[in-house]
Design an enzyme around this catalytic site. Structure first.
Site, mmCIF file in Angstrom:
data_model
loop_
_atom_site.group_PDB
_atom_site.id
_atom_site.type_symbol
_atom_site.label_atom_id
_atom_site.label_comp_id
_atom_site.label_asym_id
_atom_site.label_seq_id
_atom_site.Cartn_x
_atom_site.Cartn_y
_atom_site.Cartn_z
ATOM 1 N N SER A 180 44.195 19.347 69.133
ATOM 2 C CA SER A 180 44.113 20.526 68.212
ATOM 3 C C SER A 180 45.501 21.391 68.339
ATOM 4 O O SER A 180 45.821 22.183 67.305
ATOM 5 C CB SER A 180 43.122 21.493 68.722
ATOM 6 O OG SER A 180 43.139 21.729 70.319
ATOM 7 N N HIS A 208 38.343 18.381 65.361
ATOM 8 C CA HIS A 208 39.298 18.717 64.462
ATOM 9 C C HIS A 208 39.261 17.359 63.402
ATOM 10 O O HIS A 208 40.398 17.150 62.731
ATOM 11 C CB HIS A 208 40.784 18.790 64.892
ATOM 12 C CG HIS A 208 40.868 20.357 65.153
ATOM 13 N ND1 HIS A 208 40.920 21.279 64.157
ATOM 14 C CD2 HIS A 208 41.046 21.031 66.318
ATOM 15 C CE1 HIS A 208 41.191 22.572 64.793
ATOM 16 N NE2 HIS A 208 41.162 22.261 66.047
ATOM 17 N N LYS A 239 34.462 24.164 61.829
ATOM 18 C CA LYS A 239 35.997 23.947 61.454
ATOM 19 C C LYS A 239 35.685 23.150 59.846
ATOM 20 O O LYS A 239 35.317 24.179 58.837
ATOM 21 C CB LYS A 239 36.632 23.046 62.226
ATOM 22 C CG LYS A 239 36.991 23.719 63.561
ATOM 23 C CD LYS A 239 37.872 23.096 64.743
ATOM 24 C CE LYS A 239 37.798 24.116 65.658
ATOM 25 N NZ LYS A 239 38.190 23.512 67.040
HETATM 26 C C1 LIG Z 1 37.566 23.984 68.214
HETATM 27 C C2 LIG Z 1 37.254 23.137 69.196
HETATM 28 C C3 LIG Z 1 35.842 23.181 69.812
HETATM 29 C C4 LIG Z 1 35.224 24.318 69.914
HETATM 30 O O1 LIG Z 1 34.419 24.191 68.629
HETATM 31 P P1 LIG Z 1 33.691 25.409 68.213
HETATM 32 O O2 LIG Z 1 32.782 25.203 67.271
HETATM 33 O O3 LIG Z 1 34.821 26.512 67.798
HETATM 34 O O4 LIG Z 1 33.050 26.137 69.612
HETATM 35 C C5 LIG Z 1 35.791 21.903 70.775
HETATM 36 N N1 LIG Z 1 36.777 20.983 70.989
HETATM 37 C C6 LIG Z 1 37.868 21.006 70.148
HETATM 38 C C7 LIG Z 1 38.568 19.662 70.362
HETATM 39 C C8 LIG Z 1 38.086 21.869 69.330
HETATM 40 O O5 LIG Z 1 39.409 21.884 68.572
#
Ligand SMILES: *Cc1c(COP(=O)(O)O)cnc(C)c1O
Length: 393
Positions: A180, A208, A239
């Site tokens: 990320s 992601h 996301k």
């Molecule tokens: C953003 C993210 C999460 C968390 O997801 P949310 O739905 O925002 O809680 C978990 N793992 C990774 C790799 C992320 O980038």
């Protein structure tokens, strides 16, 4: 009277280091152009990769669900909190991911805590990439498993750790699909091959990568053609899918186990009907519109080449996540502020999210950006880069 002097001192320290960031408040919906404090910004920091947060079908699904079921889900999933929309969403996610089953959680963060803390026990070894997401690190902290960390994407170190883990009950290799902070892709075919050689399970967090990697946005497994060879796939609904929530996809044994053991599933109220229904609609939009994924990649490739042509260091980026690596936290914050003054919003990311000297402004390109948006951003970045001495004037 006791007070929070200790905390106040730490906050003061953050200020001196340029790491203190007040929350910015936005007055408009997610989108390429967003308003904050009455000023409009061209925005490159949202995870809304495909523009689904405001998609008509997705919004309509939420409204209809509220009208039909009300706003709350009443209890945890195991009591009266499982509605037909939750079941439909899970069936759709399993189909989307090509797995036997899927289970939805309140967030991607929660999905990692739930899955890691359930799957792993004291007799197991968990082998994790050093740059894995905080929610993976926190999930591992909740287990008594032996924790081993390999240098970022080092298959040599992974193999060594697997070799010395033969006596554990289970070996689980955990990786982000797309990292990320750097926007690089995990070498999943190599990880899977090593795991198969050493009888380990593979766990991929595609937060992601879902909606981004693979021809139709199904994630790392589709991208690399690894169907049936990855044991746990984590996804987020917040996301690229544009809503909120997370899920685990895998075998029916895995999902059945989580349903009985995962503490966030057992002890926290089910996602609301509007969330479940809009997530379902979002997955269906993605399945219907693979061209969104193509547009996302065209934009990402255009932006990355543009930045590199200007002379910026975009690190290891190979996805729509494009960092401009600057260095120490104060210089990074200054660069981000300069961009904001010029109407471009790109969040700075500093320690502890990344190493102290690897502060960066992270750009996230979306399918919604037009060529003109990308060109405007490049011009703005060029001005700021020259002003800050990151580019030769
Ligand atoms: C953003 C993210 C999460 C968390 O997801 P949310 O739905 O925002 O809680 C978990 N793992 C990774 C790799 C992320 O980038």
């Amino acid at each position: 009277m006791a007070d929070f002097r200790v905390l106040a001192d730490e906050l003061a320290q953050l200020r001196t280091e340029g790491r203190y960031r007040p929350l910015r408040v936005w007055e408009s919906p997610q989108g390429v152009s967003m308003m904050s404090g009455g000023k409009t910004y061209l925005q490159f920091s949202s995870n809304n990769y495909l523009g689904l947060t405001g998609h008509d079908d997705v919004k309509r699904a939420a409204v209809q669900a509220i009208e039909r079921y009300g706003v709350g889900s009443g209890s945890v999933r195991t009591i009266v909190g499982t509605l037909d929309v939750h079941a439909a969403l899970e069936a759709e996610l399993a189909r989307f991911k090509g797995t036997e089953a899927a289970l939805v959680f309140q967030s991607g963060y929660t999905a990692n805590l739930a899955a890691l803390s359930s799957i792993l026990g004291a007799d197991d070894a968990v082998i994790s990439d050093e740059l894995n997401h905080a929610s993976i690190i926190d999930g591992i902290r909740l287990t008594k498993a032996t924790r081993k960390v390999y240098a970022h994407k080092s298959m040599e170190q992974l193999e060594k750790l697997l070799r010395e883990s033969a006596s554990f009950r289970q070996r689980v290799v955990v990786t982000d699909g797309v990292f990320s902070m750097d926007g690089d892709i995990a070498p999943l075919p190599d990880i899977v091959a090593l795991a198969e050689r050493y009888d380990a399970l593979v766990y991929v967090d595609d937060a992601h990568a879902s909606g981004v990697l693979g021809r139709s946005g199904k994630g790392s497994v589709e991208h690399f053609g690894l169907y049936g060879r990855v044991h746990v796939q984590i996804g987020t609904l917040s996301k690229a899918l544009g809503v909120t929530g997370g899920y685990v996809a895998g075998s029916s044994t895995l999902i059945d186990y989580l349903l009985h053991k995962a503490r966030p599933f057992l002890f926290s109220t089910a996602p609301t009907p509007a969330v479940a229904a809009s997530c379902l609609a979002a997955v269906q939009v993605l399945e219907r519109c693979p061209q969104l994924v193509r547009r996302l990649w065209d934009n990402a490739d255009y932006m990355r080449s543009g930045l590199q042509a200007l002379g910026f260091d975009t690190g290891a980026s190979e996805t729509p996540i494009i960092p401009i690596v600057i260095g120490d936290p104060a210089a990074t914050a200054r660069f981000s502020d300069l961009l904001a003054e010029d109407g471009l919003f790109a969040q700075s990311i500093v320690f502890p999210m990344v190493a102290w000297d690897k502060g960066r402004v992270r750009l996230i390109v979306t399918a919604e950006h037009s060529r003109q948006d990308l060109d405007l951003a490049l011009a703005c970045l060029e001005r700021a880069g020259k002003a800050e001495g990151l580019l030769s004037a």
